[in-house]
Motif scaffolding. Structure first.
Motif, PDB file in Angstrom:
ATOM      1  N   LEU A  83      44.967  44.699  35.452  1.00 46.29           N
ATOM      2  CA  LEU A  83      44.425  43.449  35.991  1.00 46.29           C
ATOM      3  C   LEU A  83      43.062  43.685  36.621  1.00 46.29           C
ATOM      4  CD1 LEU A  83      44.696  40.471  36.859  1.00 46.29           C
ATOM      5  CD2 LEU A  83      45.895  41.281  38.909  1.00 46.29           C
ATOM      6  N   GLN A  84      42.970  44.696  37.452  1.00 49.55           N
ATOM      7  CA  GLN A  84      41.714  44.971  38.167  1.00 49.55           C
ATOM      8  C   GLN A  84      40.598  45.387  37.220  1.00 49.55           C
ATOM      9  OE1 GLN A  84      43.307  47.884  40.842  1.00 49.55           O
ATOM     10  NE2 GLN A  84      44.251  46.356  42.190  1.00 49.55           N
ATOM     11  N   ASP A  85      40.954  46.146  36.182  1.00 50.79           N
ATOM     12  CA  ASP A  85      39.931  46.589  35.236  1.00 50.79           C
ATOM     13  C   ASP A  85      39.384  45.417  34.426  1.00 50.79           C
ATOM     14  OD1 ASP A  85      38.376  48.610  33.882  1.00 50.79           O
ATOM     15  OD2 ASP A  85      39.732  48.403  32.182  1.00 50.79           O
ATOM     16  N   SER A  86      40.249  44.538  33.963  1.00 48.04           N
ATOM     17  CA  SER A  86      39.784  43.394  33.177  1.00 48.04           C
ATOM     18  C   SER A  86      38.932  42.462  34.035  1.00 48.04           C
ATOM     19  CB  SER A  86      40.965  42.632  32.573  1.00 48.04           C
ATOM     20  OG  SER A  86      41.815  42.122  33.572  1.00 48.04           O
ATOM     21  N   TYR A  87      39.334  42.259  35.305  1.00 48.68           N
ATOM     22  CA  TYR A  87      38.537  41.413  36.189  1.00 48.68           C
ATOM     23  C   TYR A  87      37.185  42.052  36.482  1.00 48.68           C
ATOM     24  CZ  TYR A  87      36.834  38.777  40.152  1.00 48.68           C
ATOM     25  OH  TYR A  87      36.031  38.018  40.980  1.00 48.68           O
ATOM     26  N   THR A  88      37.184  43.343  36.752  1.00 44.26           N
ATOM     27  CA  THR A  88      35.938  44.047  37.072  1.00 44.26           C
ATOM     28  C   THR A  88      34.944  43.969  35.911  1.00 44.26           C
ATOM     29  OG1 THR A  88      37.064  45.581  38.576  1.00 44.26           O
ATOM     30  CG2 THR A  88      34.949  46.298  37.660  1.00 44.26           C
ATOM     31  N   LYS A  89      35.442  44.134  34.684  1.00 45.15           N
ATOM     32  CA  LYS A  89      34.566  44.060  33.519  1.00 45.15           C
ATOM     33  C   LYS A  89      34.012  42.651  33.327  1.00 45.15           C
ATOM     34  CE  LYS A  89      36.686  47.920  31.045  1.00 45.15           C
ATOM     35  NZ  LYS A  89      37.639  48.326  29.980  1.00 45.15           N
ATOM     36  N   MET A  90      34.838  41.642  33.590  1.00 50.16           N
ATOM     37  CA  MET A  90      34.362  40.263  33.494  1.00 50.16           C
ATOM     38  C   MET A  90      33.292  39.996  34.548  1.00 50.16           C
ATOM     39  SD  MET A  90      34.560  37.128  35.170  1.00 50.16           S
ATOM     40  CE  MET A  90      35.968  37.427  36.250  1.00 50.16           C
ATOM     41  N   ALA A  91      33.537  40.437  35.794  1.00 49.06           N
ATOM     42  CA  ALA A  91      32.566  40.231  36.865  1.00 49.06           C
ATOM     43  C   ALA A  91      31.268  40.979  36.597  1.00 49.06           C
ATOM     44  CB  ALA A  91      33.167  40.680  38.202  1.00 49.06           C
ATOM     45  N   GLN A  92      31.363  42.147  35.977  1.00 45.74           N
ATOM     46  CA  GLN A  92      30.167  42.908  35.639  1.00 45.74           C
ATOM     47  C   GLN A  92      29.365  42.192  34.552  1.00 45.74           C
ATOM     48  OE1 GLN A  92      29.010  45.781  37.221  1.00 45.74           O
ATOM     49  NE2 GLN A  92      27.185  45.248  36.023  1.00 45.74           N
ATOM     50  N   GLU A  93      30.047  41.562  33.609  1.00 47.90           N
ATOM     51  CA  GLU A  93      29.341  40.796  32.582  1.00 47.90           C
ATOM     52  C   GLU A  93      28.621  39.604  33.204  1.00 47.90           C
ATOM     53  OE1 GLU A  93      30.774  38.238  28.837  1.00 47.90           O
ATOM     54  OE2 GLU A  93      30.889  40.412  28.522  1.00 47.90           O
ATOM     55  N   VAL A  94      29.251  38.986  34.205  1.00 51.62           N
ATOM     56  CA  VAL A  94      28.580  37.900  34.934  1.00 51.62           C
ATOM     57  C   VAL A  94      27.298  38.415  35.574  1.00 51.62           C
ATOM     58  CG1 VAL A  94      28.741  36.374  36.948  1.00 51.62           C
ATOM     59  CG2 VAL A  94      30.665  36.554  35.360  1.00 51.62           C
ATOM     60  N   LYS A  95      27.381  39.574  36.197  1.00 52.41           N
ATOM     61  CA  LYS A  95      26.207  40.166  36.841  1.00 52.41           C
ATOM     62  C   LYS A  95      25.129  40.508  35.814  1.00 52.41           C
ATOM     63  CE  LYS A  95      23.893  42.060  40.281  1.00 52.41           C
ATOM     64  NZ  LYS A  95      23.275  41.215  41.334  1.00 52.41           N
ATOM     65  N   ASP A  96      25.540  41.102  34.698  1.00 51.39           N
ATOM     66  CA  ASP A  96      24.581  41.527  33.675  1.00 51.39           C
ATOM     67  C   ASP A  96      23.917  40.336  32.991  1.00 51.39           C
ATOM     68  OD1 ASP A  96      25.253  44.126  34.267  1.00 51.39           O
ATOM     69  OD2 ASP A  96      26.625  44.359  32.559  1.00 51.39           O
ATOM     70  N   GLN A  97      24.698  39.314  32.687  1.00 49.25           N
ATOM     71  CA  GLN A  97      24.184  38.185  31.912  1.00 49.25           C
ATOM     72  C   GLN A  97      23.451  37.153  32.755  1.00 49.25           C
ATOM     73  OE1 GLN A  97      24.300  37.688  28.512  1.00 49.25           O
ATOM     74  NE2 GLN A  97      25.101  39.772  28.363  1.00 49.25           N
ATOM     75  N   TYR A  98      23.893  36.950  34.000  1.00 48.85           N
ATOM     76  CA  TYR A  98      23.351  35.845  34.795  1.00 48.85           C
ATOM     77  C   TYR A  98      22.745  36.287  36.131  1.00 48.85           C
ATOM     78  CZ  TYR A  98      26.492  33.633  31.456  1.00 48.85           C
ATOM     79  OH  TYR A  98      27.128  33.260  30.300  1.00 48.85           O
ATOM     80  N   ASP A  99      22.809  37.597  36.403  1.00 49.51           N
ATOM     81  CA  ASP A  99      22.273  38.150  37.646  1.00 49.51           C
ATOM     82  C   ASP A  99      22.885  37.469  38.869  1.00 49.51           C
ATOM     83  OD1 ASP A  99      20.729  39.902  39.136  1.00 49.51           O
ATOM     84  OD2 ASP A  99      19.032  38.509  39.287  1.00 49.51           O
ATOM     85  N   VAL A 100      24.212  37.283  38.821  1.00 48.08           N
ATOM     86  CA  VAL A 100      24.944  36.668  39.929  1.00 48.08           C
ATOM     87  C   VAL A 100      26.139  37.557  40.261  1.00 48.08           C
ATOM     88  CG1 VAL A 100      26.270  34.672  40.723  1.00 48.08           C
ATOM     89  CG2 VAL A 100      24.295  34.336  39.217  1.00 48.08           C
ATOM     90  N   THR A 101      26.334  37.822  41.545  1.00 45.34           N
ATOM     91  CA  THR A 101      27.531  38.518  41.992  1.00 45.34           C
ATOM     92  C   THR A 101      28.631  37.490  42.177  1.00 45.34           C
ATOM     93  OG1 THR A 101      26.279  40.256  43.117  1.00 45.34           O
ATOM     94  CG2 THR A 101      28.561  39.922  43.808  1.00 45.34           C
ATOM     95  N   LEU A 102      29.744  37.671  41.481  1.00 44.62           N
ATOM     96  CA  LEU A 102      30.816  36.680  41.490  1.00 44.62           C
ATOM     97  C   LEU A 102      31.570  36.725  42.817  1.00 44.62           C
ATOM     98  CD1 LEU A 102      32.051  34.565  39.611  1.00 44.62           C
ATOM     99  CD2 LEU A 102      33.671  36.312  38.832  1.00 44.62           C
TER     100      LEU A 102
END
Length: 574
Positions: A83-102
C-alpha cells in the motif's frame, strides 16, 4: 500540405495537453481530486483522478500470494508495504509531473479482491493468517450452507471460511470480535470504521437487495445452526456494517494518514467512500451498474457479470448472486479456465449481479502463440508478439463457423462448473475434422470462452436474462475486432469495447470516491457515470453474426459431449 497538416495537429494536441496539465495541477492544489487504490492478486495500483474523473497520476506495486502451511495468504507486512509503495510512487508522479507535493485529496476509496477470511480478536489482532479467495478448503461448509440457505454459497465466500473453521473445531473462532475482507481491513485501519460497500459485502454473506443489508433470515438460520457451540457472539455482531455507493464511510485519521503516506505529507480528515470489491469496481470502471447491462473481463482469467431485473428462478451452483455498488442484483459467472461458474453478487449500490469467472482464460491460448513464436525463431525470424497475436487472432476469423469439428480444452487447473478438480489442456480431432491454422486458432478462442459460455447459457437461455449492453475488456480484446466478434457470438448480444475499460479497478474505486464527494441531490450512480464520466466514450459496438452464433452453439454441444475425454486425460495422464 500533408506535412503542414501533421504539424498543425501536433501543435493542437500539445496545446490541449498543456491545458489538461494546468487544470490537473489546479485540481491537485485545491484538493479537488479522488484517489482509488485497489489490491489485485498480483498488483496493487493507486490512481488519482482530477475534476473530470480522468486519471492524472498513478503508482503500482507488484506482489504475490504465498502458500504457507497449505494456505494461500499475504502477510500483514505484505499488505502495508505494498500500500505504502503504490501510494509513494503515485505521489512522486504528482511531484514529477505537476511540481506539487501531495498534501490533500478530495476523497479516497479502497478496493481489493473479494471474499476470503480475516478474523480479529478484541485487541484488534489477526487470529489466523489471512485466507484468500484462492483457497479451496471449504467444500463441506459451502455445500452445507448452500442447502441451509437455498442460495449458492461458493467456497471462496467469507461465510464459507468461517463455517469451515467452526466445523473443523478451530480454537480461534470463540475469540472472534470482528470479521472482514482485505478491503474492509485496510479501510478499518485507516478510518476506525468497520464498514463494507454492499458489493464487497455480497461476497461475504448473501444480501437482501430490498433492505440493502445482509439477509436477516439467513443470519438467523446460521445462528441457530451453530447455537450448540456456545460462542459469545452472534453473526450480526461480528460482521461489518453495509453501506451503498455514495454514503459516507468515515474520514482518514491521523494514524491512518501516517500508515498510508510514510512521508508524513498527507493531511488527515479526508473523506472515504465505502470499501468495495474488485467486482464492483470493475462494473463501475466499465459503466455496467445499470439493470440489463454487464461486462466481461477476459485476460488471464475470465468472468462475466450481468445486472439482473429480478431474482433467478432457482439455485445454480454455477452462478453466484452478488450486487452492484448500489445493491442491484447481479448474476456472476466465474470460471477457473475460461470456463464458468456463476456468482450472484451486488453492485456498489446494492443491485444483484450475476457473475461468471474463470482463472485461466487465455493461458493455454498464450502457450500456443508462444509455440508459433519458437517456430518463427527457428527459421531465424524475429517475432514481434503484438504482430504475432494480431496475425493469428485474425486468422481465426477465416475459419469455419464451428471451428471445423475440432475440440479443445484449456484446463490448466480444475473447473468446478464442469466438475473437474484438475485439468489437462488438450486439442482433439476426428479423422475428417478440418484441421488447418484458421480452425485451430478459432477453436482455441472458442474454448477460452467455453465454460463461460456454459454459465452464460444458464442466465441468457434458461433464465431469459435480458441484456441491453455488454462491455468487454481485457487482453482477449486487444486485437481489434477479433475477441469482440467471438464474444458477441458466445453471448448472442452486442459487445462494446472502449479504451477507458483498460484503466481498471483502481480507477473504478476512484470513481466511487468521486461520486460520494461530488454527486448531486438524488443523483444515482448510473446517471453520474453516464453523464460525468463516460459521456462521449460510447466505445465500438459489434453485433453478433448469425453464422458465428450458430457455429459457437455447435461447438458448445461438442464441448459438453467431449468432457469424458478430458476426464480420461485427468485420470490417466499424471
Amino acid at each position: 500540405m500533408i506535412v503542414i497538416i501533421k504539424s498543425f495537429l501536433k501543435i493542437r494536441r500539445m496545446y490541449f495537453m498543456g491545458i489538461a496539465k494546468t487544470e490537473a495541477k489546479a485540481a491537485i492544489e485545491a484538493g479537488k481530486t479522488a484517489l482509488g487504490i485497489e489490491f489485485g492478486s498480483t498488483r496493487i495500483k493507486a490512481v488519482l483522478v482530477g475534476e473530470d474523473n480522468a486519471p492524472i497520476a498513478s503508482g503500482s506495486h507488484d506482489w504475490e500470494n504465498r502458500l504457507e502451511n497449505g494456505i494461500w495468504t499475504y502477510t500483514l507486512e505484505d499488505i502495508w508495504t505494498g500500500l505504502q509503495d503504490s501510494y509513494t510512487k503515485m505521489a512522486q508522479e504528482v511531484k514529477d509531473q505537476y511540481d506539487v507535493t501531495l498534501t490533500k485529496i478530495g476523497a479516497i476509496g479502497f478496493s481489493a479482491m473479494m471474499h476470503g477470511y480475516m478474523a480479529f480478536d478484541k485487541e484488534g489482532e489477526l487470529l489466523v493468517p489471512f485466507r484468500t479467495w484462492r483457497n479451496t478448503i471449504t467444500a463441506e461448509a459451502s455445500e452445507k450452507l448452500t442447502k441451509l440457505f437455498n442460495f449458492n454459497i461458493p467456497q471462496r465466500w467469507s461465510i464459507s471460511h468461517l463455517y469451515q473453521a467452526i466445523l473443523n473445531g478451530e480454537d480461534h473462532v470463540k475469540d472472534i470480535v470482528f470479521q472482514t475482507t482485505l478491503a474492509g481491513y485496510i479501510h478499518w485501519k485507516l478510518t476506525g470504521e468497520k464498514v463494507l460497500g454492499i458489493g464487497e459485502a455480497s461476497g461475504m454473506f448473501p444480501i437482501d437487495s430490498n433492505t440493502k443489508d445482509f439477509d436477516s433470515d439467513m443470519i438467523h438460520k446460521f445462528d441457530e445452526t451453530i447455537a450448540d457451540k456456545g460462542f459469545s457472539w452472534k453473526l450480526e455482531d461480528i460482521l461489518p456494517k453495509v453501506l451503498v455507493a455514495g454514503e459516507a464511510a468515515g474520514t482518514l485519521t491521523e494514524e491512518g494518514a501516517g500508515l498510508l503516506d510514510v512521508s508524513g505529507n498527507l493531511q488527515a480528515g479526508i473523506p472515504l467512500c465505502p470499501p468495495e470489491g474488485d467486482a464492483g469496481t470493475g462494473m463501475t470502471a466499465t459503466n455496467s451498474v445499470a439493470v440489463r447491462t454487464g461486462n466481461v473481463s477476459a485476460g488471464t482469467s475470465v468472468f462475466a457479470m450481468i445486472v439482473l431485473e429480478k431474482a433467478l428462478s432457482k439455485v445454480y451452483e454455477e452462478i453466484d448472486l452478488v450486487t452492484t455498488p448500489t445493491g442491484e442484483p447481479v448474476g456472476m459467472v466465474h470460471c477457473n479456465n475460461c470456463t464458468s461458474e456463476i456468482d450472484l453478487v451486488t453492485t456498489p449500490d446494492g443491485s444483484l449481479v450475476g457473475m461468471v469467472h474463470a482463472n485461466n482464460c487465455t493461458s493455454d491460448l498464450n502457450a500456443w502463440v508462444n509455440i508459433f513464436k519458437e517456430f518463427a525463431e527457428a527459421f531465424g525470424i524475429k517475432a514481434d508478439m503484438d504482430q504475432l497475436f494480431g496475425t493469428l487472432y485474425n486468422k481465426a476469423l477465416e475459419g469455419d463457423a464451428d471451428g471445423g469439428g475440432l475440440l479443445a480444452y484449456n484446463y490448466f487447473s480444475g473447473e468446478h462448473i464442469t466438475g473437474f478438480e484438475q485439468g489437462r489442456p488438450m486439442i482433439v480431432r476426428t479423422p475428417d475434422s478440418k484441421f488447418n491454422l484458421a480452425n485451430f486458432m478459432r477453436v482455441n478462442l472458442f474454448t477460452s470462452l467455453g465454460a463461460l459460455k456454459v454459465g452464460l447459457d444458464i442466465l441468457l437461455k434458461e433464465e431469459g436474462v435480458k441484456l441491453d449492453r455488454i462491455l468487454g475488456h481485457g487482453g482477449l480484446f486487444k486485437t481489434e475486432g477479433v475477441g469482440q466478434k467471438i464474444m458477441a457470438a458466445a453471448m448472442n448480444a452486442p459487445v462494446s469495447v472502449m479504451e477507458t475499460a483498460g484503466e481498471g479497478g483502481a480507477w473504478g474505486i476512484a470513481l466511487l470516491a468521486s461520486f460520494m464527494k461530488n454527486k448531486g441531490v438524488d443523483e444515482t450512480l448510473d446517471k453520474y457515470l453516464a453523464e460525468k464520466v463516460f459521456a462521449g466514450y460510447e466505445g465500438v459496438e459489434m453485433s453478433p453474426d448469425e453464422a458465428d452464433v450458430k457455429g459457437f452453439d455447435e461447438f458448445i454441444v461438442r464441448y459438453k459431449a467431449g468432457l469424458p475425454i478430458e476426464r480420461a486425460a485427468v485420470e490417466n495422464l499424471q
